[in-house]
Write an enzyme that holds these catalytic residues in place. Sequence first.
Site, PDB file in Angstrom:
ATOM      1  CG  ASP A 177      48.870  52.550  34.496  1.00  0.00           C
ATOM      2  OD1 ASP A 177      48.304  51.459  34.662  1.00  0.00           O
ATOM      3  OD2 ASP A 177      49.436  53.146  35.434  1.00  0.00           O
ATOM      4  CE  LYS A 234      51.424  49.991  33.562  1.00  0.00           C
ATOM      5  NZ  LYS A 234      50.127  49.313  33.716  1.00  0.00           N
TER       6      LYS A 234
HETATM    7  P1  NDP Z   1      43.907  57.843  36.156  1.00  0.00           P
HETATM    8  O1  NDP Z   1      45.100  58.683  35.926  1.00  0.00           O
HETATM    9  O2  NDP Z   1      42.735  57.956  35.269  1.00  0.00           O
HETATM   10  O3  NDP Z   1      43.394  58.039  37.649  1.00  0.00           O
HETATM   11  C1  NDP Z   1      44.226  57.824  38.729  1.00  0.00           C
HETATM   12  C2  NDP Z   1      43.506  58.237  39.993  1.00  0.00           C
HETATM   13  O4  NDP Z   1      44.278  57.852  41.125  1.00  0.00           O
HETATM   14  C3  NDP Z   1      43.326  59.739  40.088  1.00  0.00           C
HETATM   15  O5  NDP Z   1      42.199  60.017  40.850  1.00  0.00           O
HETATM   16  C4  NDP Z   1      44.609  60.145  40.808  1.00  0.00           C
HETATM   17  O6  NDP Z   1      44.502  61.372  41.483  1.00  0.00           O
HETATM   18  C5  NDP Z   1      44.760  59.018  41.796  1.00  0.00           C
HETATM   19  N1  NDP Z   1      46.190  58.830  42.123  1.00  0.00           N
HETATM   20  C6  NDP Z   1      47.180  58.621  41.244  1.00  0.00           C
HETATM   21  N2  NDP Z   1      48.361  58.528  41.896  1.00  0.00           N
HETATM   22  C7  NDP Z   1      48.081  58.711  43.187  1.00  0.00           C
HETATM   23  C8  NDP Z   1      48.864  58.737  44.344  1.00  0.00           C
HETATM   24  N3  NDP Z   1      50.198  58.555  44.302  1.00  0.00           N
HETATM   25  N4  NDP Z   1      48.237  58.913  45.537  1.00  0.00           N
HETATM   26  C9  NDP Z   1      46.887  59.093  45.601  1.00  0.00           C
HETATM   27  N5  NDP Z   1      46.089  59.094  44.516  1.00  0.00           N
HETATM   28  C10 NDP Z   1      46.681  58.897  43.331  1.00  0.00           C
HETATM   29  O7  NDP Z   1      44.476  56.334  36.171  1.00  0.00           O
HETATM   30  P2  NDP Z   1      43.667  54.969  36.063  1.00  0.00           P
HETATM   31  O8  NDP Z   1      42.300  55.105  36.623  1.00  0.00           O
HETATM   32  O9  NDP Z   1      43.847  54.467  34.689  1.00  0.00           O
HETATM   33  O10 NDP Z   1      44.541  54.032  37.010  1.00  0.00           O
HETATM   34  C11 NDP Z   1      44.239  53.797  38.386  1.00  0.00           C
HETATM   35  C12 NDP Z   1      44.870  52.488  38.832  1.00  0.00           C
HETATM   36  O11 NDP Z   1      44.331  51.414  38.050  1.00  0.00           O
HETATM   37  C13 NDP Z   1      46.387  52.394  38.645  1.00  0.00           C
HETATM   38  O12 NDP Z   1      46.917  51.612  39.699  1.00  0.00           O
HETATM   39  C14 NDP Z   1      46.532  51.641  37.330  1.00  0.00           C
HETATM   40  O13 NDP Z   1      47.763  50.979  37.251  1.00  0.00           O
HETATM   41  C15 NDP Z   1      45.381  50.659  37.460  1.00  0.00           C
HETATM   42  N6  NDP Z   1      44.887  50.066  36.213  1.00  0.00           N
HETATM   43  C16 NDP Z   1      44.495  50.849  35.159  1.00  0.00           C
HETATM   44  C17 NDP Z   1      43.988  50.259  34.023  1.00  0.00           C
HETATM   45  C18 NDP Z   1      43.479  51.056  32.887  1.00  0.00           C
HETATM   46  O14 NDP Z   1      42.961  50.436  31.941  1.00  0.00           O
HETATM   47  N7  NDP Z   1      43.555  52.366  32.885  1.00  0.00           N
HETATM   48  C19 NDP Z   1      43.931  48.795  33.884  1.00  0.00           C
HETATM   49  C20 NDP Z   1      44.298  48.077  35.080  1.00  0.00           C
HETATM   50  C21 NDP Z   1      44.764  48.706  36.171  1.00  0.00           C
HETATM   51  P3  NDP Z   1      45.135  62.714  40.817  1.00  0.00           P
HETATM   52  O15 NDP Z   1      44.148  63.113  39.761  1.00  0.00           O
HETATM   53  O16 NDP Z   1      45.207  63.653  41.947  1.00  0.00           O
HETATM   54  O17 NDP Z   1      46.473  62.333  40.251  1.00  0.00           O
HETATM   55  O1  2IT Z   2      47.539  47.812  34.306  1.00  0.00           O
HETATM   56  C1  2IT Z   2      46.928  47.551  33.241  1.00  0.00           C
HETATM   57  O2  2IT Z   2      46.469  46.435  33.012  1.00  0.00           O
HETATM   58  C2  2IT Z   2      46.730  48.640  32.277  1.00  0.00           C
HETATM   59  N1  2IT Z   2      47.109  49.774  32.570  1.00  0.00           N
HETATM   60  C3  2IT Z   2      46.104  48.365  30.948  1.00  0.00           C
HETATM   61  C4  2IT Z   2      47.109  47.780  30.006  1.00  0.00           C
HETATM   62  C5  2IT Z   2      46.643  47.622  28.572  1.00  0.00           C
HETATM   63  O3  2IT Z   2      47.498  47.259  27.769  1.00  0.00           O
HETATM   64  O4  2IT Z   2      45.469  47.816  28.265  1.00  0.00           O
END
Ligand code: NDP
Ligand code: 2IT
Length: 447
Positions: free
Chosen positions: A164, A124
Amino acid sequence: MKAVEVIDDLRRRFPHEPEYIQAVEEVITSIEEPYNANPEFERYNLIERLCIPDRIFSFRVSWVDDQGRVRNNMGYRVQHSNAIGPYKGGVRFHSSVNLSILKFLAFEQTFKNSLTTLAMGGAKGGSDFSPRGKSDMEVMRFCQAFITELWRQIGPDTDVPAGDIGVGGREVGYMYGMYKKLAREFTGTFTGKGREFGGSLIRPEATGFGNVYFLLNMLATRGIDIKGKRVAISGSGNVATYTAVKLLELGAKVVSMSDSDGSIVIPDGLTHEQLEYILELKNIYRGRIREFVDNYPDAATYYPGERPWYHVKCDIAMPSATQNEIDGDDARALLAQGVIAVSEGANMPSTPEAVKEFLAARILYAPGKAANAGGVSVSGLEMAQNSQKMSWTAEEVDQRLKQIMADIHTQCELYGKESDGFINYVKGANTAGFMKVARAMMAQGIL
Ligand code: NDP
Ligand code: 2IT
């Protein structure tokens, strides 16, 4: 060292890394049984080796903002384990990013990637740079400065970053562009790329879709239909929005969404048109979720500064924002209103106390490393397509994603089913993920 001694030792050595210790403790306490059944693991001090990342890069990222001021951020990459494949994992850009958070995420990623059945190790990276409120050109300059430092440490068979929090298609495009220029190669060093330059179809949707597919597998063990179920989602980013898209397609009701400023609750559930509005608001205008209520004042209520869990009536919760966003009280509030399933889109969104509550209530509870593994799985499929110099159809990728999520469910069942038939997905996912990495490490010697 005994498993419990490792936790105490890490707590002593890394006292300022609470998220890292939290993630390690959860895994170690749930794999004690297979660990103790294999005395050679202790002889080779396997757990300690598996908990401490292979290496960590940290560096300064200097860039110039639109006013001509020089700004400095921290950049990091945690290469946790390459026991079963090249280092693989996302990059997070958020003001809260620090080493504790990235070490927890890289640790979790190692087990998650092991569960996917694909050959990927765990990593990461990220920065305390926040893209929020920055212009496109500022984001581009930052991404280029970040990669100018990191590019030497990554490569298609070495370490493959992706998105992420705060890192989506735009940021991956800028980072990949700079990488390609410096490395003088066009390879699959990033995943989540634009589809014109090697990105896989369905990668943007994969984490959200995959979480819903995992949920369907869980519901099937109890003969429950998703249709008509009320689902509370947190977040409104990549994972949250595509979770909502798949749920609506299957006839479920999405009754909440949120961002870091607050939550909206939609008692009758989002309509297709309202969800389209959110997708546009978030992806094109980079707006805030509270704007939904300005547009649809009769459909929803906005709760500034609050998470949705206390305010919403739901059957299922899919936390999809960030770590530790469901605490013990939130969990009890959800259980009190009869929630039947919690499937985690985010990484470690439930605190240890909340996890304890869910397990004690014997609801269907899927930890992130199982439920959100669809994103990195399609990243693995993107790597495979890039190696072949081919691209598969959306149907083919989606079909493979469904199969991978079903296989992860089967592994959880195999290692997590208790004598009364209850599936402990925490134990199942951790044990299945651990055993594969542990066997690979044993076979490869002390490294
Ligand atoms: P995005 O940046 O697209 O969206 C994140 C969302 O969560 C936004 O709505 C954001 O609000 C909110 N958020 C972020 N930080 C905080 C916080 N500290 N408190 C409250 N709300 C918060 O990210 P993703 O959708 O990609 O990621 C969301 C989660 O999913 C994370 O935990 C990530 O690690 C996990 N994840 C992502 C993957 C991926 O493929 N993208 C894969 C697997 C897991 P705001 O816009 O106000 O910041
Ligand atoms: O938390 C996760 O699994 C991710 N943010 C996606 C990682 C990736 O390499 O696609």
